[in-house]
Scaffold this motif. Structure first.
Motif, PDB file in Angstrom:
ATOM      1  N   ARG A 216      -2.743   0.177  -6.644  1.00 26.29           N
ATOM      2  CA  ARG A 216      -3.169  -0.617  -5.481  1.00 26.29           C
ATOM      3  C   ARG A 216      -4.318  -1.574  -5.815  1.00 26.29           C
ATOM      4  O   ARG A 216      -4.641  -2.449  -5.023  1.00 26.29           O
ATOM      5  CB  ARG A 216      -3.575   0.318  -4.346  1.00 26.29           C
ATOM      6  CG  ARG A 216      -2.418   1.114  -3.792  1.00 26.29           C
ATOM      7  CD  ARG A 216      -2.831   2.032  -2.643  1.00 26.29           C
ATOM      8  NE  ARG A 216      -1.695   2.817  -2.224  1.00 26.29           N
ATOM      9  CZ  ARG A 216      -1.568   4.130  -2.430  1.00 26.29           C
ATOM     10  NH1 ARG A 216      -2.539   4.815  -3.038  1.00 26.29           N
ATOM     11  NH2 ARG A 216      -0.489   4.756  -2.025  1.00 26.29           N
ATOM     12  N   LYS A 217      -4.920  -1.424  -6.987  1.00 26.49           N
ATOM     13  CA  LYS A 217      -6.073  -2.245  -7.386  1.00 26.49           C
ATOM     14  C   LYS A 217      -5.632  -3.572  -8.015  1.00 26.49           C
ATOM     15  O   LYS A 217      -4.457  -3.853  -8.193  1.00 26.49           O
ATOM     16  CB  LYS A 217      -6.939  -1.468  -8.387  1.00 26.49           C
ATOM     17  CG  LYS A 217      -7.466  -0.144  -7.881  1.00 26.49           C
ATOM     18  CD  LYS A 217      -8.512  -0.337  -6.835  1.00 26.49           C
ATOM     19  CE  LYS A 217      -9.087   1.024  -6.447  1.00 26.49           C
ATOM     20  NZ  LYS A 217     -10.021   0.945  -5.370  1.00 26.49           N
ATOM     21  N   LYS A 218      -6.641  -4.356  -8.417  1.00 27.79           N
ATOM     22  CA  LYS A 218      -6.424  -5.708  -8.944  1.00 27.79           C
ATOM     23  C   LYS A 218      -5.549  -5.736 -10.202  1.00 27.79           C
ATOM     24  O   LYS A 218      -4.819  -6.703 -10.430  1.00 27.79           O
ATOM     25  CB  LYS A 218      -7.786  -6.348  -9.243  1.00 27.79           C
ATOM     26  CG  LYS A 218      -7.701  -7.788  -9.674  1.00 27.79           C
ATOM     27  CD  LYS A 218      -9.086  -8.371  -9.890  1.00 27.79           C
ATOM     28  CE  LYS A 218      -9.005  -9.815 -10.347  1.00 27.79           C
ATOM     29  NZ  LYS A 218     -10.340 -10.381 -10.575  1.00 27.79           N
TER      30      LYS A 218
ATOM     31  N   ASP B  45      -5.753  -5.365  -1.575  1.00 25.39           N
ATOM     32  CA  ASP B  45      -6.826  -5.918  -0.738  1.00 25.39           C
ATOM     33  C   ASP B  45      -6.596  -7.405  -0.473  1.00 25.39           C
ATOM     34  O   ASP B  45      -6.924  -7.903   0.599  1.00 25.39           O
ATOM     35  CB  ASP B  45      -8.193  -5.728  -1.403  1.00 25.39           C
ATOM     36  CG  ASP B  45      -8.611  -4.272  -1.427  1.00 25.39           C
ATOM     37  OD1 ASP B  45      -8.068  -3.477  -0.634  1.00 25.39           O
ATOM     38  OD2 ASP B  45      -9.476  -3.925  -2.251  1.00 25.39           O
ATOM     39  N   ARG B  46      -6.040  -8.090  -1.432  1.00 23.13           N
ATOM     40  CA  ARG B  46      -5.779  -9.515  -1.284  1.00 23.13           C
ATOM     41  C   ARG B  46      -4.325  -9.806  -0.879  1.00 23.13           C
ATOM     42  O   ARG B  46      -4.066 -10.761  -0.154  1.00 23.13           O
ATOM     43  CB  ARG B  46      -6.099 -10.242  -2.589  1.00 23.13           C
ATOM     44  CG  ARG B  46      -5.957 -11.756  -2.442  1.00 23.13           C
ATOM     45  CD  ARG B  46      -6.431 -12.487  -3.649  1.00 23.13           C
ATOM     46  NE  ARG B  46      -7.893 -12.499  -3.686  1.00 23.13           N
ATOM     47  CZ  ARG B  46      -8.596 -13.152  -4.587  1.00 23.13           C
ATOM     48  NH1 ARG B  46      -7.982 -13.831  -5.543  1.00 23.13           N
ATOM     49  NH2 ARG B  46      -9.912 -13.123  -4.560  1.00 23.13           N
ATOM     50  N   TYR B  47      -3.395  -8.974  -1.365  1.00 23.64           N
ATOM     51  CA  TYR B  47      -1.966  -9.220  -1.129  1.00 23.64           C
ATOM     52  C   TYR B  47      -1.304  -7.951  -0.584  1.00 23.64           C
ATOM     53  O   TYR B  47      -0.701  -7.179  -1.341  1.00 23.64           O
ATOM     54  CB  TYR B  47      -1.281  -9.653  -2.428  1.00 23.64           C
ATOM     55  CG  TYR B  47      -1.968 -10.823  -3.089  1.00 23.64           C
ATOM     56  CD1 TYR B  47      -1.857 -12.101  -2.548  1.00 23.64           C
ATOM     57  CD2 TYR B  47      -2.752 -10.649  -4.225  1.00 23.64           C
ATOM     58  CE1 TYR B  47      -2.499 -13.180  -3.123  1.00 23.64           C
ATOM     59  CE2 TYR B  47      -3.393 -11.727  -4.813  1.00 23.64           C
ATOM     60  CZ  TYR B  47      -3.265 -12.988  -4.260  1.00 23.64           C
ATOM     61  OH  TYR B  47      -3.903 -14.055  -4.836  1.00 23.64           O
ATOM     62  N   PRO B  48      -1.417  -7.720   0.709  1.00 20.68           N
ATOM     63  CA  PRO B  48      -0.930  -6.461   1.282  1.00 20.68           C
ATOM     64  C   PRO B  48       0.591  -6.329   1.376  1.00 20.68           C
ATOM     65  O   PRO B  48       1.095  -5.227   1.569  1.00 20.68           O
ATOM     66  CB  PRO B  48      -1.550  -6.445   2.680  1.00 20.68           C
ATOM     67  CG  PRO B  48      -1.788  -7.882   3.008  1.00 20.68           C
ATOM     68  CD  PRO B  48      -2.092  -8.558   1.699  1.00 20.68           C
TER      69      PRO B  48
ATOM     70  N   GLU C 218       0.825  -1.221   0.000  1.00 20.98           N
ATOM     71  CA  GLU C 218       0.000   0.000   0.000  1.00 20.98           C
ATOM     72  C   GLU C 218       0.852   1.261   0.000  1.00 20.98           C
ATOM     73  O   GLU C 218       0.394   2.330  -0.400  1.00 20.98           O
ATOM     74  CB  GLU C 218      -0.930   0.012   1.216  1.00 20.98           C
ATOM     75  CG  GLU C 218      -1.920   1.158   1.188  1.00 20.98           C
ATOM     76  CD  GLU C 218      -2.945   1.096   2.311  1.00 20.98           C
ATOM     77  OE1 GLU C 218      -3.891   1.894   2.260  1.00 20.98           O
ATOM     78  OE2 GLU C 218      -2.799   0.257   3.217  1.00 20.98           O
TER      79      GLU C 218
ATOM     80  N   TRP D 234      -2.901  -5.254  -6.215  1.00 25.56           N
ATOM     81  CA  TRP D 234      -4.047  -5.938  -5.600  1.00 25.56           C
ATOM     82  C   TRP D 234      -3.864  -6.042  -4.079  1.00 25.56           C
ATOM     83  O   TRP D 234      -3.894  -7.110  -3.493  1.00 25.56           O
ATOM     84  CB  TRP D 234      -4.239  -7.298  -6.219  1.00 25.56           C
ATOM     85  CG  TRP D 234      -5.615  -7.869  -6.115  1.00 25.56           C
ATOM     86  CD1 TRP D 234      -6.714  -7.343  -5.490  1.00 25.56           C
ATOM     87  CD2 TRP D 234      -6.042  -9.116  -6.683  1.00 25.56           C
ATOM     88  NE1 TRP D 234      -7.794  -8.170  -5.627  1.00 25.56           N
ATOM     89  CE2 TRP D 234      -7.410  -9.264  -6.347  1.00 25.56           C
ATOM     90  CE3 TRP D 234      -5.415 -10.116  -7.415  1.00 25.56           C
ATOM     91  CZ2 TRP D 234      -8.157 -10.373  -6.743  1.00 25.56           C
ATOM     92  CZ3 TRP D 234      -6.150 -11.208  -7.798  1.00 25.56           C
ATOM     93  CH2 TRP D 234      -7.506 -11.340  -7.469  1.00 25.56           C
TER      94      TRP D 234
ATOM     95  N   ARG E 218       1.788 -10.404  -5.310  1.00 27.12           N
ATOM     96  CA  ARG E 218       0.423 -10.799  -5.688  1.00 27.12           C
ATOM     97  C   ARG E 218       0.201 -12.305  -5.495  1.00 27.12           C
ATOM     98  O   ARG E 218      -0.514 -12.939  -6.259  1.00 27.12           O
ATOM     99  CB  ARG E 218       0.132 -10.444  -7.144  1.00 27.12           C
ATOM    100  CG  ARG E 218      -0.062  -8.979  -7.395  1.00 27.12           C
ATOM    101  CD  ARG E 218      -0.275  -8.696  -8.856  1.00 27.12           C
ATOM    102  NE  ARG E 218      -1.156  -9.635  -9.527  1.00 27.12           N
ATOM    103  CZ  ARG E 218      -2.391  -9.361  -9.959  1.00 27.12           C
ATOM    104  NH1 ARG E 218      -2.887  -8.173  -9.785  1.00 27.12           N
ATOM    105  NH2 ARG E 218      -3.100 -10.292 -10.571  1.00 27.12           N
ATOM    106  N   GLY E 219       0.836 -12.898  -4.516  1.00 30.25           N
ATOM    107  CA  GLY E 219       0.651 -14.311  -4.229  1.00 30.25           C
ATOM    108  C   GLY E 219       1.405 -15.240  -5.159  1.00 30.25           C
ATOM    109  O   GLY E 219       1.285 -16.456  -5.046  1.00 30.25           O
TER     110      GLY E 219
END
Length: 191
Positions: A87-89, A95-98, A73, A93, A124-125
């Protein structure tokens, strides 16, 4: 006077010839990236918050136990709308991968003060192996304040963001796929 000198000389000094843990000095840390933007110029961005540590043996020299965590972030490119989009998908992303992490797996010396560190970058995982070209700039007493033991490092790497699932605007060339990473930091020696 001689007695004082002998007394000072008899005090054991901290060992400098063994591996020592260091932590990133968050006040002297820059993690930056460059990505082409619509072919006009490269966008320079930063991550403002990160932490990490490693073990360094100055006599070899060698490095191990490298772990760095970046707050996704904290991305900053000096453009509020772009930072929100990053910061979006489509990109980080958060929200899913801080967090973004790097865990070193190996290191090899390439010169008297240079080396290559290889490790797992998770973004992003998705985890991929990346290698960083590293320069050990300096180790010594910091000249200000508490004069703590510090070291300075410069590191560079390049990776493709599409390898981590960030394919937004790659096909049409609006946003470059190649990400140049520039890392400059000081680290504090932990006694």
């Amino acid at each position: 006077m001689l007695a004082v000198l002998l007394a000072v000389m008899s005090v054991p000094l901290p060992a400098r010839c063994e591996p020592v843990r260091h932590v990133l000095d968050t006040e002297h840390l820059s993690i930056a990236f460059l990505v082409h933007h619509i072919g006009f110029a490269k966008t320079l961005g930063l991550f403002r918050n990160a932490e990490g540590s490693f073990v360094f043996d100055e006599t070899v020299p060698s490095v191990s136990d490298i772990e760095v965590t970046i707050d996704a972030e904290s991305v900053y490119t000096n453009h509020a709308a772009r930072d929100t989009h990053l910061r979006k998908k489509d990109f980080l992303w958060i929200d899913r991968y801080p967090t973004i992490t790097f865990v070193g797996s190996s290191a090899r010396q390439t010169g008297p003060r240079t080396g290559e560190i290889t490790g797992a970058l998770t973004l992003r995982g998705v985890t991929r192996v990346v290698s960083l070209d590293v320069t050990w700039n300096r180790t010594g007493a910091y000249p200000f304040g508490d004069k703590h033991a510090a070291m300075g490092i410069s590191a560079r790497t390049v990776f493709r963001r599409s390898d981590f699932g960030m394919t937004y605007a790659v096909a049409n060339g609006w946003v470059g796929d190649e990400v140049e990473v520039i890392i400059e930091f000081e680290a504090l020696r932990i006694p």
